[in-house]
Design a protein around this motif. Structure first.
Motif, short mmCIF file in Angstrom:
data_model
loop_
_atom_site.label_atom_id
_atom_site.label_comp_id
_atom_site.label_asym_id
_atom_site.label_seq_id
_atom_site.Cartn_x
_atom_site.Cartn_y
_atom_site.Cartn_z
N ALA A 199 0.83 -1.20 0.00
CA ALA A 199 0.00 0.00 0.00
C ALA A 199 0.87 1.25 0.00
O ALA A 199 0.60 2.21 -0.74
N LEU A 200 1.92 1.27 0.81
CA LEU A 200 2.80 2.44 0.85
C LEU A 200 3.57 2.60 -0.46
O LEU A 200 3.79 3.72 -0.91
N THR A 201 3.95 1.48 -1.07
CA THR A 201 4.62 1.55 -2.37
C THR A 201 3.69 2.13 -3.43
O THR A 201 4.11 2.95 -4.26
N PHE A 202 2.42 1.73 -3.41
CA PHE A 202 1.44 2.26 -4.36
C PHE A 202 1.28 3.77 -4.19
O PHE A 202 1.27 4.51 -5.16
N VAL A 203 1.16 4.22 -2.94
CA VAL A 203 0.99 5.65 -2.67
C VAL A 203 2.22 6.41 -3.15
O VAL A 203 2.10 7.48 -3.76
N TYR A 204 3.40 5.88 -2.90
CA TYR A 204 4.63 6.55 -3.34
C TYR A 204 4.67 6.66 -4.86
O TYR A 204 4.98 7.72 -5.40
N LYS A 205 4.35 5.57 -5.56
CA LYS A 205 4.36 5.60 -7.02
C LYS A 205 3.29 6.53 -7.58
O LYS A 205 3.46 7.12 -8.64
N LEU A 206 2.18 6.65 -6.88
CA LEU A 206 1.11 7.54 -7.30
C LEU A 206 1.52 9.00 -7.15
O LEU A 206 1.27 9.83 -8.04
N LEU A 207 2.19 9.34 -6.05
CA LEU A 207 2.58 10.72 -5.80
C LEU A 207 3.83 11.15 -6.55
O LEU A 207 3.99 12.33 -6.86
#
Length: 48
Positions: A25-33
């Motif tokens: 989940a944190l990896t997804f948020v990082y890639k999104l931002l």
């Protein structure tokens, strides 16, 4: 102080189970931002 002994439980947590879900989940948020194809920074001209 053995750094490997301190990091091993943390890395094991993020490799499986709930820790892996949190990591994903944190990896997804990082890639999104911060997308890899973002435009490069340009210098800003400041008037004198």
């Amino acid at each position: 102080m053995d750094l490997a002994a301190l990091l091993e439980p943390v890395l094991a947590f993020f490799r499986e189970g709930v820790g892996k879900a949190i990591f994903d989940a944190l990896t997804f948020v990082y890639k999104l931002l911060y997308p890899a194809n973002a435009e490069a920074a340009k210098p800003v001209v400041i008037p004198k």
